[in-house]
Motif scaffolding. Structure first.
Motif, PDB file in Angstrom:
ATOM      1  N   MET A 110       1.166  -1.076  -0.152  1.00 15.45           N
ATOM      2  CA  MET A 110       0.721  -0.098  -0.080  1.00 15.45           C
ATOM      3  C   MET A 110       0.746   1.068  -0.163  1.00 15.45           C
ATOM      4  O   MET A 110       0.769   2.044  -1.001  1.00 15.45           O
ATOM      5  CB  MET A 110      -0.875  -0.088   1.237  1.00 15.45           C
ATOM      6  N   MET A 111       2.351   0.993   0.928  1.00 15.01           N
ATOM      7  CA  MET A 111       3.174   2.590   1.239  1.00 15.01           C
ATOM      8  C   MET A 111       3.681   2.721  -0.563  1.00 15.01           C
ATOM      9  O   MET A 111       3.929   3.327  -0.999  1.00 15.01           O
ATOM     10  CB  MET A 111       4.196   2.528   1.854  1.00 15.01           C
ATOM     11  N   GLU A 112       4.169   1.919  -1.358  1.00 18.94           N
ATOM     12  CA  GLU A 112       4.229   1.795  -2.826  1.00 18.94           C
ATOM     13  C   GLU A 112       3.546   1.913  -3.464  1.00 18.94           C
ATOM     14  O   GLU A 112       3.978   3.041  -4.285  1.00 18.94           O
ATOM     15  CB  GLU A 112       4.619   0.283  -3.425  1.00 18.94           C
ATOM     16  N   LYS A 113       2.249   1.943  -3.360  1.00 20.98           N
ATOM     17  CA  LYS A 113       1.227   2.348  -4.240  1.00 20.98           C
ATOM     18  C   LYS A 113       0.259   3.962  -3.977  1.00 20.98           C
ATOM     19  O   LYS A 113       0.848   4.661  -4.553  1.00 20.98           O
ATOM     20  CB  LYS A 113       0.045   1.984  -4.157  1.00 20.98           C
ATOM     21  N   TYR A 114       0.747   4.052  -2.518  1.00 22.14           N
ATOM     22  CA  TYR A 114       0.143   5.261  -2.144  1.00 22.14           C
ATOM     23  C   TYR A 114       0.867   6.185  -1.260  1.00 22.14           C
ATOM     24  O   TYR A 114       0.623   7.593  -1.443  1.00 22.14           O
ATOM     25  CB  TYR A 114      -1.306   5.251  -1.458  1.00 22.14           C
ATOM     26  N   ASN A 115       2.582   5.604  -1.215  1.00 24.82           N
ATOM     27  CA  ASN A 115       2.684   7.088  -1.031  1.00 24.82           C
ATOM     28  C   ASN A 115       3.828   7.559  -1.685  1.00 24.82           C
ATOM     29  O   ASN A 115       5.256   8.042  -1.522  1.00 24.82           O
ATOM     30  CB  ASN A 115       3.607   6.564   0.320  1.00 24.82           C
ATOM     31  N   LYS A 116       3.424   7.722  -3.264  1.00 25.58           N
ATOM     32  CA  LYS A 116       4.374   8.501  -3.910  1.00 25.58           C
ATOM     33  C   LYS A 116       5.133   9.871  -3.715  1.00 25.58           C
ATOM     34  O   LYS A 116       6.360  10.362  -4.566  1.00 25.58           O
ATOM     35  CB  LYS A 116       3.887   8.467  -5.445  1.00 25.58           C
TER      36      LYS A 116
ATOM     37  N   ARG B 244      14.103   0.040   0.080  1.00 24.32           N
ATOM     38  CA  ARG B 244      13.353  -0.818  -0.929  1.00 24.32           C
ATOM     39  C   ARG B 244      12.575   0.657  -1.313  1.00 24.32           C
ATOM     40  O   ARG B 244      12.516   0.722  -2.193  1.00 24.32           O
ATOM     41  CB  ARG B 244      11.998  -1.529  -0.270  1.00 24.32           C
ATOM     42  N   ALA B 245      12.069   1.219  -0.584  1.00 23.46           N
ATOM     43  CA  ALA B 245      11.538   2.521  -0.762  1.00 23.46           C
ATOM     44  C   ALA B 245      12.901   3.728  -1.710  1.00 23.46           C
ATOM     45  O   ALA B 245      11.736   4.675  -2.062  1.00 23.46           O
ATOM     46  CB  ALA B 245      11.231   3.413   0.522  1.00 23.46           C
ATOM     47  N   GLN B 246      13.704   3.514  -1.280  1.00 25.62           N
ATOM     48  CA  GLN B 246      14.674   4.652  -2.219  1.00 25.62           C
ATOM     49  C   GLN B 246      14.778   4.297  -3.532  1.00 25.62           C
ATOM     50  O   GLN B 246      15.014   5.019  -4.373  1.00 25.62           O
ATOM     51  CB  GLN B 246      16.273   4.657  -1.750  1.00 25.62           C
ATOM     52  N   GLU B 247      14.703   2.422  -3.594  1.00 30.51           N
ATOM     53  CA  GLU B 247      14.825   2.021  -5.117  1.00 30.51           C
ATOM     54  C   GLU B 247      13.238   2.320  -5.950  1.00 30.51           C
ATOM     55  O   GLU B 247      13.700   2.792  -7.214  1.00 30.51           O
ATOM     56  CB  GLU B 247      14.720   0.882  -4.679  1.00 30.51           C
ATOM     57  N   LYS B 248      12.695   2.256  -5.074  1.00 31.32           N
ATOM     58  CA  LYS B 248      11.226   2.366  -6.008  1.00 31.32           C
ATOM     59  C   LYS B 248       9.928   3.647  -5.724  1.00 31.32           C
ATOM     60  O   LYS B 248       9.591   4.219  -6.298  1.00 31.32           O
ATOM     61  CB  LYS B 248      10.506   1.346  -4.865  1.00 31.32           C
ATOM     62  N   GLY B 249      10.746   4.484  -5.121  1.00 29.86           N
ATOM     63  CA  GLY B 249      10.643   6.076  -5.109  1.00 29.86           C
ATOM     64  C   GLY B 249       9.633   6.244  -3.837  1.00 29.86           C
ATOM     65  O   GLY B 249       8.323   6.691  -4.528  1.00 29.86           O
ATOM     66  N   TYR B 250       9.293   5.722  -3.104  1.00 28.97           N
ATOM     67  CA  TYR B 250       8.115   6.402  -1.975  1.00 28.97           C
ATOM     68  C   TYR B 250       8.582   6.775  -1.054  1.00 28.97           C
ATOM     69  O   TYR B 250       9.767   6.676  -0.170  1.00 28.97           O
ATOM     70  CB  TYR B 250       6.970   4.999  -2.514  1.00 28.97           C
ATOM     71  N   PHE B 251       7.010   7.224  -0.136  1.00 31.96           N
ATOM     72  CA  PHE B 251       7.855   7.838   1.522  1.00 31.96           C
ATOM     73  C   PHE B 251       6.981   6.857   2.370  1.00 31.96           C
ATOM     74  O   PHE B 251       6.478   6.108   1.898  1.00 31.96           O
ATOM     75  CB  PHE B 251       7.106   9.106   1.652  1.00 31.96           C
ATOM     76  N   LEU B 252       8.164   6.838   3.916  1.00 26.71           N
ATOM     77  CA  LEU B 252       7.146   5.663   4.438  1.00 26.71           C
ATOM     78  C   LEU B 252       6.519   7.084   5.629  1.00 26.71           C
ATOM     79  O   LEU B 252       7.660   7.677   6.234  1.00 26.71           O
ATOM     80  CB  LEU B 252       9.194   5.302   4.377  1.00 26.71           C
ATOM     81  N   GLY B 253       5.829   5.908   6.208  1.00 23.79           N
ATOM     82  CA  GLY B 253       5.520   6.288   7.570  1.00 23.79           C
ATOM     83  C   GLY B 253       5.511   5.585   9.062  1.00 23.79           C
ATOM     84  O   GLY B 253       5.382   4.819   8.045  1.00 23.79           O
ATOM     85  N   TYR B 254       5.924   5.679   9.816  1.00 22.84           N
ATOM     86  CA  TYR B 254       5.938   4.696  11.261  1.00 22.84           C
ATOM     87  C   TYR B 254       4.966   5.190  12.455  1.00 22.84           C
ATOM     88  O   TYR B 254       5.639   6.336  12.755  1.00 22.84           O
ATOM     89  CB  TYR B 254       7.496   3.837  11.710  1.00 22.84           C
ATOM     90  N   LYS B 255       4.866   4.763  13.218  1.00 25.31           N
ATOM     91  CA  LYS B 255       4.348   4.365  14.612  1.00 25.31           C
ATOM     92  C   LYS B 255       5.069   3.575  14.765  1.00 25.31           C
ATOM     93  O   LYS B 255       5.598   2.360  14.597  1.00 25.31           O
ATOM     94  CB  LYS B 255       2.634   4.349  14.692  1.00 25.31           C
ATOM     95  N   PHE B 256       6.007   4.465  16.530  1.00 22.11           N
ATOM     96  CA  PHE B 256       6.547   3.787  16.432  1.00 22.11           C
ATOM     97  C   PHE B 256       5.816   3.229  18.331  1.00 22.11           C
ATOM     98  O   PHE B 256       5.365   4.136  19.189  1.00 22.11           O
ATOM     99  CB  PHE B 256       7.538   4.010  16.629  1.00 22.11           C
ATOM    100  N   VAL B 257       5.896   2.201  18.561  1.00 27.09           N
ATOM    101  CA  VAL B 257       5.377   1.852  20.875  1.00 27.09           C
ATOM    102  C   VAL B 257       6.113   0.702  20.513  1.00 27.09           C
ATOM    103  O   VAL B 257       6.930   0.490  20.253  1.00 27.09           O
ATOM    104  CB  VAL B 257       3.444   1.451  20.161  1.00 27.09           C
ATOM    105  N   ARG B 258       6.245   0.454  22.289  1.00 22.35           N
ATOM    106  CA  ARG B 258       7.265  -0.397  22.350  1.00 22.35           C
ATOM    107  C   ARG B 258       6.663  -1.526  22.260  1.00 22.35           C
ATOM    108  O   ARG B 258       7.376  -2.943  22.166  1.00 22.35           O
ATOM    109  CB  ARG B 258       7.281  -0.144  24.535  1.00 22.35           C
ATOM    110  N   GLY B 259       4.853  -1.936  22.659  1.00 20.75           N
ATOM    111  CA  GLY B 259       4.710  -3.079  22.825  1.00 20.75           C
ATOM    112  C   GLY B 259       3.176  -3.444  23.356  1.00 20.75           C
ATOM    113  O   GLY B 259       3.518  -2.858  24.436  1.00 20.75           O
TER     114      GLY B 259
END
Length: 388
Positions: free
Chosen positions: A197-203, A229-244
């Motif tokens: 989904m990131m690859e498709k919608y985070n251009k 992978r994102a650098q190679e394919k040209g899309y942006f990344l977003g993350y939520k970080f939690v401990r768990g």
């Protein structure tokens, strides 16, 4: 002394009556035996439709940890928080359902949340839980490479369709969509889906965000692979970080099924891993955005310090802080006061349906070392200040 000790800021929206009620509720949660007994009784009475119990739940756990029964009813809380520069993240908190019809209803609810959040700075994100869109066992089966029956294949196609529908809509409406993390046995499957989904919608920018539980081993390595992978394919990344959130469960399952424990060996190792994620985001802001969901004051302060060292403004558009509604107001309200991108995870749903979420909250509060004691100490301090 912690910068997060100003209880006057933390509880400015709470009446003395509300604080007293919260104090006694956290006091009850503090005792694991009482919590487990209470949860057992609560689940039994709700299952058997004891109407008076719903009233008690509404007045206690629900009022503390939930925004309202619907997104519209939660708007009162949203507006109150936004006055203090605190955003709200709608979390449709229905858990433990297994029917295809319910998964479709949840998908529809998330779409409505996206439309509702469009253009509204008070609602910076919309979120959904992968098990809200499909069965845990099915994700697990796909992850383990098990041969699916024809009906399971259809259900799996339905899951992929739901993901694509909400991500597509989020992209069209320019609303950031976060996908929560789940148990290790299914998380690889979720990661793969979210990555597609990131690859498709985070251009153009990070619209679809994944969630990483940093009490797991191998997550920093995973981030580095993702970035490559994102650098190679040209899309942006977003993350939520939690401990768990599933530590005991994860350890028990690993021991029972004789595979390596996926959880960090110590609390310190988890903290180090979480703090390494802060560096990962700050070192890669050209492509990565981060939401740091934590009740840990040290990690929060560390992120603030590192932003300051790099000369980043407090409300940098790619860095968010978050806590759960009903907890750690001392952190959230301080961040809001200083104009950081502060936010609360705001669950909503009918009282009866959010009981599984509420019982999980109560158990997590009991198992997180010191969390309940910290809440009690802060509330006690503020009640004392008001008495003076």
């Amino acid at each position: 002394m912690s910068i997060f000790n100003d209880t006057q800021i933390a509880f400015q929206d709470k009446t003395t009556g509300q604080l007293k009620k919260a104090y006694w509720m956290f006091k009850a949660i503090e005792n694991p035996a009482v919590t487990n007994l209470g949860i057992g009784m609560l689940n039994f009475t709700v299952k058997n439709n004891f109407p008076f119990v719903q009233g008690i739940v509404r007045q206690t756990l629900f009022e503390q940890f939930v925004g309202g029964e619907t997104r519209e009813k939660s708007m009162e809380v949203v507006k109150k928080l936004f006055k203090h520069h605190i955003g709200s993240i709608f979390d449709y908190a229905i858990e433990g359902k297994e029917e295809e019809q319910t998964f479709d209803q949840t998908c529809e609810e998330i779409k409505q949340n996206i439309k509702f959040a469009e253009g509204n700075p008070a609602i910076p994100f919309v979120v959904f839980k992968p098990t809200g869109f499909g069965k845990l066992d099915l994700y697990t089966a796909v992850q383990s490479g098990k041969e699916l029956t024809s009906s399971e294949k259809q259900e799996w196609e339905n899951i992929k369709r739901r993901y694509d529908e909400v991500c597509k809509l989020a992209h069209e409406k320019n609303v950031v969509l976060m996908i929560d993390a789940e148990e290790t046995q299914m998380q690889d499957t979720v990661d793969d889906l979210v990555n597609s989904m990131m690859e498709k919608y985070n251009k153009e920018r990070a619209i679809v965000w994944n969630t990483l539980q940093m009490y797991r081993t191998g997550r920093i390595e995973y981030l580095e692979e993702d970035l490559k992978r994102a650098q190679e394919k040209g899309y942006f990344l977003g993350y939520k970080f939690v401990r768990g959130a599933y530590m005991e469960k994860e350890r028990e399952r690993a021991a029972a099924m004789n595979y390596p424990d996926p959880i960090q060996p110590t609390k310190e190792a988890t903290d180090d891993n979480y703090n390494a994620a802060i560096d990962f985001v700050l070192n890669n802001l050209d492509r990565v955005s981060g939401y740091f969901g934590t009740h840990n004051e040290r990690s929060t302060e560390l992120l603030m310090d590192k932003m300051s060292e790099r000369g980043l403004e407090n409300d940098h558009p790619q860095i968010y802080f978050g806590q759960l509604y009903g907890m750690s107001d001392n952190i959230t309200y301080y961040l809001g006061e200083k104009k950081y991108n502060a936010s609360k995870y705001l669950p909503y749903g009918p009282v009866k349906d959010v009981v599984p979420y509420l019982t999980r909250r109560a158990q997590e509060n009991t198992s997180v070392a010191g969390q309940t004691g910290r809440e009690l100490g802060l509330i006690g301090k503020e009640l004392e200040r008001r008495r003076r």
